[in-house]
Write a protein that holds these residues in place. Structure first.
Motif, PDB file in Angstrom:
ATOM      1  N   LEU A 557       0.927  -1.249  -0.049  1.00  0.00           N
ATOM      2  CA  LEU A 557      -0.149  -0.086  -0.053  1.00  0.00           C
ATOM      3  C   LEU A 557       0.880   1.145   0.166  1.00  0.00           C
ATOM      4  O   LEU A 557       1.792   1.192   0.535  1.00  0.00           O
ATOM      5  CB  LEU A 557      -0.908   0.091   1.176  1.00  0.00           C
ATOM      6  N   ALA A 558       0.355   2.419  -0.591  1.00  0.00           N
ATOM      7  CA  ALA A 558       1.222   3.273  -0.734  1.00  0.00           C
ATOM      8  C   ALA A 558       0.313   4.761  -0.649  1.00  0.00           C
ATOM      9  O   ALA A 558      -0.740   4.904  -0.964  1.00  0.00           O
ATOM     10  CB  ALA A 558       2.051   3.506  -1.985  1.00  0.00           C
ATOM     11  N   ILE A 559       0.895   5.733   0.025  1.00  0.00           N
ATOM     12  CA  ILE A 559       0.461   6.952   0.115  1.00  0.00           C
ATOM     13  C   ILE A 559       1.058   7.882  -1.039  1.00  0.00           C
ATOM     14  O   ILE A 559       2.283   8.057  -0.901  1.00  0.00           O
ATOM     15  CB  ILE A 559       0.368   7.645   1.311  1.00  0.00           C
ATOM     16  N   THR A 560       0.462   8.410  -2.094  1.00  0.00           N
ATOM     17  CA  THR A 560       1.341   9.118  -3.233  1.00  0.00           C
ATOM     18  C   THR A 560       1.266  10.545  -2.926  1.00  0.00           C
ATOM     19  O   THR A 560       1.725  11.448  -3.593  1.00  0.00           O
ATOM     20  CB  THR A 560       0.772   8.732  -4.266  1.00  0.00           C
ATOM     21  N   GLY A 561       0.304  10.913  -2.009  1.00  0.00           N
ATOM     22  CA  GLY A 561       0.254  12.716  -1.761  1.00  0.00           C
ATOM     23  C   GLY A 561      -0.978  12.825  -0.896  1.00  0.00           C
ATOM     24  O   GLY A 561      -1.727  11.995  -0.666  1.00  0.00           O
ATOM     25  N   ASP A 617     -10.199  21.587   9.313  1.00  0.00           N
ATOM     26  CA  ASP A 617      -9.616  22.768   9.299  1.00  0.00           C
ATOM     27  C   ASP A 617      -8.304  22.889   9.815  1.00  0.00           C
ATOM     28  O   ASP A 617      -7.556  24.146  10.080  1.00  0.00           O
ATOM     29  CB  ASP A 617     -10.649  24.008   9.864  1.00  0.00           C
ATOM     30  N   LYS A 618      -7.535  21.787  10.245  1.00  0.00           N
ATOM     31  CA  LYS A 618      -6.269  21.719  10.774  1.00  0.00           C
ATOM     32  C   LYS A 618      -5.193  21.639   9.695  1.00  0.00           C
ATOM     33  O   LYS A 618      -5.561  21.133   8.544  1.00  0.00           O
ATOM     34  CB  LYS A 618      -6.113  20.716  11.846  1.00  0.00           C
ATOM     35  N   GLU A 619      -4.047  21.762  10.154  1.00  0.00           N
ATOM     36  CA  GLU A 619      -3.004  21.579   9.130  1.00  0.00           C
ATOM     37  C   GLU A 619      -2.418  20.061   9.508  1.00  0.00           C
ATOM     38  O   GLU A 619      -2.125  20.120  10.624  1.00  0.00           O
ATOM     39  CB  GLU A 619      -1.683  22.565   9.418  1.00  0.00           C
ATOM     40  N   ILE A 620      -2.275  19.439   8.401  1.00  0.00           N
ATOM     41  CA  ILE A 620      -1.827  17.965   8.632  1.00  0.00           C
ATOM     42  C   ILE A 620       0.023  18.199   8.466  1.00  0.00           C
ATOM     43  O   ILE A 620       0.473  18.670   7.750  1.00  0.00           O
ATOM     44  CB  ILE A 620      -2.251  17.158   7.329  1.00  0.00           C
ATOM     45  N   LYS A 621       0.376  17.608   9.522  1.00  0.00           N
ATOM     46  CA  LYS A 621       1.899  17.494   9.392  1.00  0.00           C
ATOM     47  C   LYS A 621       2.528  16.267   8.928  1.00  0.00           C
ATOM     48  O   LYS A 621       3.341  16.236   8.134  1.00  0.00           O
ATOM     49  CB  LYS A 621       2.404  17.383  10.948  1.00  0.00           C
ATOM     50  N   SER A 622       1.915  14.883   9.018  1.00  0.00           N
ATOM     51  CA  SER A 622       2.357  13.765   8.394  1.00  0.00           C
ATOM     52  C   SER A 622       1.013  12.907   8.489  1.00  0.00           C
ATOM     53  O   SER A 622       0.154  12.899   9.096  1.00  0.00           O
ATOM     54  CB  SER A 622       3.461  13.395   9.315  1.00  0.00           C
ATOM     55  N   ILE A 623       1.168  11.731   7.402  1.00  0.00           N
ATOM     56  CA  ILE A 623       0.166  10.871   7.388  1.00  0.00           C
ATOM     57  C   ILE A 623       1.006   9.354   7.211  1.00  0.00           C
ATOM     58  O   ILE A 623       1.949   9.280   6.615  1.00  0.00           O
ATOM     59  CB  ILE A 623      -0.566  10.909   6.113  1.00  0.00           C
ATOM     60  N   GLN A 624       0.731   8.391   8.031  1.00  0.00           N
ATOM     61  CA  GLN A 624       1.356   7.151   8.031  1.00  0.00           C
ATOM     62  C   GLN A 624       0.546   5.888   7.711  1.00  0.00           C
ATOM     63  O   GLN A 624      -0.799   5.927   8.532  1.00  0.00           O
ATOM     64  CB  GLN A 624       2.008   7.152   9.545  1.00  0.00           C
ATOM     65  N   ILE A 625       0.623   5.082   6.854  1.00  0.00           N
ATOM     66  CA  ILE A 625      -0.197   4.159   6.635  1.00  0.00           C
ATOM     67  C   ILE A 625       0.470   2.801   7.534  1.00  0.00           C
ATOM     68  O   ILE A 625       1.392   2.598   7.778  1.00  0.00           O
ATOM     69  CB  ILE A 625       0.068   3.572   5.007  1.00  0.00           C
ATOM     70  N   PRO A 632       2.481  -7.041   6.476  1.00  0.00           N
ATOM     71  CA  PRO A 632       3.707  -7.355   5.932  1.00  0.00           C
ATOM     72  C   PRO A 632       3.964  -6.513   4.635  1.00  0.00           C
ATOM     73  O   PRO A 632       4.276  -7.044   3.694  1.00  0.00           O
ATOM     74  CB  PRO A 632       4.112  -8.660   5.927  1.00  0.00           C
ATOM     75  N   ASP A 633       3.628  -5.215   4.664  1.00  0.00           N
ATOM     76  CA  ASP A 633       3.782  -4.358   3.659  1.00  0.00           C
ATOM     77  C   ASP A 633       5.483  -4.391   3.111  1.00  0.00           C
ATOM     78  O   ASP A 633       6.135  -3.993   3.888  1.00  0.00           O
ATOM     79  CB  ASP A 633       3.410  -2.861   3.986  1.00  0.00           C
ATOM     80  N   ILE A 634       5.623  -4.799   1.982  1.00  0.00           N
ATOM     81  CA  ILE A 634       6.982  -5.163   1.555  1.00  0.00           C
ATOM     82  C   ILE A 634       7.799  -4.064   1.363  1.00  0.00           C
ATOM     83  O   ILE A 634       8.972  -3.868   0.944  1.00  0.00           O
ATOM     84  CB  ILE A 634       7.147  -5.960   0.308  1.00  0.00           C
ATOM     85  N   ASN A 635       6.992  -2.519   1.212  1.00  0.00           N
ATOM     86  CA  ASN A 635       7.753  -1.454   0.915  1.00  0.00           C
ATOM     87  C   ASN A 635       7.334  -0.234   1.794  1.00  0.00           C
ATOM     88  O   ASN A 635       6.467   0.498   1.389  1.00  0.00           O
ATOM     89  CB  ASN A 635       7.601  -0.773  -0.622  1.00  0.00           C
ATOM     90  N   SER A 636       8.134  -0.197   2.898  1.00  0.00           N
ATOM     91  CA  SER A 636       7.845   0.825   3.884  1.00  0.00           C
ATOM     92  C   SER A 636       8.015   2.209   3.734  1.00  0.00           C
ATOM     93  O   SER A 636       7.438   3.157   4.248  1.00  0.00           O
ATOM     94  CB  SER A 636       8.361   0.587   5.361  1.00  0.00           C
TER      95      SER A 636
END
Length: 648
Positions: A557-561, A617-625, A632-636
């Motif tokens: 799984l990936a977060i691309t933006g 309405d908040k500023e997001i600092k980071s998102i973590q999957i 066992p996601d093969i690409n952290s």
């Protein structure tokens, strides 16, 4: 009315032209389709439980054998009473002669690599069979018999009637006990004598079921067993100074134990701590610890509704025991037998404590232990399970001894209580057991050995290997270097993900307990497991069975933006792997607060990318999957946004 009709005709005529130049939208339905024929029948309901006409044949045994510790042989007689509950008359019976695996011309020997493997063993042994008889009711019925490798077919001159007909097969048998028994049985030399570990020690009937009929896969080595349930009454005659530990209940303790030992056993049955039946100092004091001083002595055991029995015999045993606490208050005792060399508190001196803890844990969490004893035997065997009795490596210590004891006694649930086919589906045996072991590791003695519990991302290198194989690979076909993953780790991880990531503990535990309850002392197939979990948990899991259990792909799984928009953020996700999964995300805001968000697996129905508008309405600092690292996601590297915010 005429105008409406005319317009309809025009639309219909133009309809083919309207689609010109448009491409068919590709979707991911193939990932969510059923993986096998899972329609219910009178024998196996679509809900995953046995159907109203489910049947199962029964095999009851009376066995009387002698162990000779000079010639290292077993010899005796067996009487099998076989009840045909199937709707078909049976013209023959198949039995397994597992000791024939130890012949130089056996299929197992001939398919063992030159360099050997775990399942190498003696090759100069095997059964001698004589005086074979068969009856239907009271009438003689033997036509002929033929032995092929590890199987024997007994042909009858009249069939065993369907729906309750009874046949009896009797014979004499003997064999020399292997020294190296393929890590399942054999001989362990100690300074005070040999420990004989006896398993697959008698001719056993094969299973006749509603799926395959007779299950006659040869015994090659890696594939374990598929046994019918029944009642056992067995007697073991041994030299007078031997102690015998066996599956089931000892019926004649007054004949084989001294009054002191019987009194100690009564004390152990009430004690939370181990009580010696034979102390280390008494091991060779035969004059005071044996009821006879010459000749032989016969130990008599019985066990009901079990698929097998095993035993161990030696004059070198230290013996201790303690009470197992069960919710029903049924009487149950943990016992251990081991040589004096390993009797220390860093080794087998804690074996009964480990055995007791494992049995109590699984009984409380999943299904109550049904037998009167749980016996751990120090053996030449690295680790092997039988109903109510396990063989564990004599040299095992501390967390190693806890680990193997916990694993082998976990097998009393899979496949002893839930009687799956180990020859074909080791993942329903080893994998399910390895899964329940995880929680016992975490719980035992406030986490003393919690390091034994493997983490989901502890073995990512295997998932990237080109030589990996799928869970559904048969054990005798899989590369032995992969067996630990295909049969043990990967299916256990699959259940872990179901519980901790996909369904949640409450839904999963109810469904898993339902599966155990439905199939206790019966023979489930993979489809029965899949149907039970889906029905009891209320979730279509075709995508997971297909991807994880019947596929060889990976999770990525990936977060691309994450792009700020009015009123929130557009979060872009991708499924770069072969297995769709729900997406757990932890959103961390600039003000230090956080939010957990779960996207359902259905976002991947129509493609491998998905955009989600998250209102804030908040500023997001980071998102973590997968912030808890449950899959066992093969690409952290692509699990976080911004990419350098990973919590790895």
């Amino acid at each position: 009315m005429k105008k409406i009709v005319s317009r309809a005709i025009v639309v219909l005529l133009l309809w083919p032209l309207l689609g010109i130049g448009q491409e068919v939208v590709k979707n991911n339905q193939q990932d969510f389709d059923p993986i096998m024929y899972r329609q219910g029948s009178a024998y196996r309901a679509a809900s995953g439980e046995p159907g109203p006409e489910y049947w199962q044949n029964e095999a009851d045994y009376k066995i009387d054998v002698s162990l000779n510790d000079v010639t290292h042989t077993i010899s005796g007689e067996i009487k099998l009473t076989y009840t045909n509950n199937s709707p078909q008359d049976l013209d023959y019976i198949w039995l397994y002669l597992s000791q024939n695996r130890f012949k130089k011309e056996s299929r197992g020997t001939l398919t063992t690599p030159i360099q050997g493997n775990r399942y190498s063993g003696d090759t100069d042994k095997g059964y001698t069979i004589s005086d074979l008889k068969a009856k239907i009711g009271r009438s003689e019925a033997l036509n002929s018999y033929i032995i092929t490798d590890t199987r024997m077919q007994v042909t009858l001159d009249k069939p065993i009637p369907a729906n309750g007909g009874v046949a009896t097969i009797s014979m004499n048998f003997s064999y020399e006990i292997p020294e190296s028994g393929m890590d399942r049985m054999g001989q362990q030399k100690t300074k005070n004598g040999i420990i004989y570990s006896l398993a697959q020690w008698y001719p056993r009937v094969a299973v006749y079921d509603d799926v395959k009929g007779w299950n006659t896969e040869p015994y090659l080595g890696a594939g374990e067993f598929y046994c019918e349930y029944g009642d056992f009454d067995y007697k073991i005659t041994v030299p007078y100074n031997h102690i015998v530990a066996g599956s089931g209940k000892l019926l004649n303790e007054k004949e084989v134990m001294t009054k002191t030992q019987i009194n100690r056993m009564r004390q152990a049955e009430k004690s939370q701590k181990s009580v010696y039946i034979i102390t280390p100092e008494e091991v060779t004091d035969y004059a005071n610890t044996r009821p006879k001083q010459e000749g032989t002595i016969t130990w008599h055991f019985a066990m009901e509704n079990t698929r097998d029995v095993a035993f161990a015999s030696s004059k070198a045993f230290v013996w201790d025991a303690a009470k197992i606490e069960l919710a029903s208050e049924n009487k149950c005792v943990a016992q251990s037998v081991y040589p004096i060399e390993v009797s220390g508190n860093d080794a087998w001196g804690r074996s009964t404590e480990y055995t007791k803890a494992a049995i109590e844990h699984y009984s409380n969490k999943w299904f109550e232990y049904p037998y009167s004893n749980a016996v751990n035997v120090a053996s030449n065997v690295g680790g092997m399970e039988y109903p109510g009795l396990s063989f564990c490596k004599v040299t095992a210590k501390t967390n190693g001894l806890w680990g193997v004891t916990n694993h082998e006694f976990g097998h009393n649930w899979f496949p002893m209580i839930v009687g799956s086919n180990e020859r074909l589906y080791p993942w329903m045996d080893e994998g399910f057991n390895s899964f329940i072991n995880t929680y016992a590791h975490l719980e035992f003695n406030n986490g003393e050995y919690k390091g034994n519990a493997r983490k989901p991302r502890a073995n990512l290198t295997y998932f990237s290997k080109k030589t990996r194989e799928g869970i559904n690979t048969y054990p005798d076909i899989v590369d032995t270097r992969n067996l630990g993953n295909t049969a043990y780790y990967k299916p256990a991880l699959g259940l872990y993900m179901l519980r901790e990531y996909i369904l949640g503990p409450e839904r999963f535990d109810y469904a898993f307990r339902t599966y155990i309850k439905n199939w206790a002392y019966k023979h489930p197939q993979p489809s029965d497991f899949f149907n039970t979990i889906e029905n009891a948990a209320g979730e279509n899991l075709n995508w997971f069975w297909r991807g994880w259990f019947y596929g060889n792909g990976n999770i990525d799984l990936a977060i691309t933006g994450a792009h700020k928009q009015n009123g929130g953020y557009i979060i872009s996700l991708s499924n770069l792997g072969e297995i769709p999964m729900p997406v757990h995300m932890k959103i961390l805001f600039e003000d230090g607060t956080n939010k957990t968000l779960v996207m359902p697996v259905e976002i991947w129905h129509r493609g491998d990318t998905w955009n989600y508008f998250y209102k804030t309405d908040k500023e997001i600092k980071s998102i973590q999957i997968d912030p808890e690292r449950l899959i066992p996601d093969i690409n952290s590297a692509n699990d976080s946004w911004p990419s350098n915010s990973s919590g790895n």
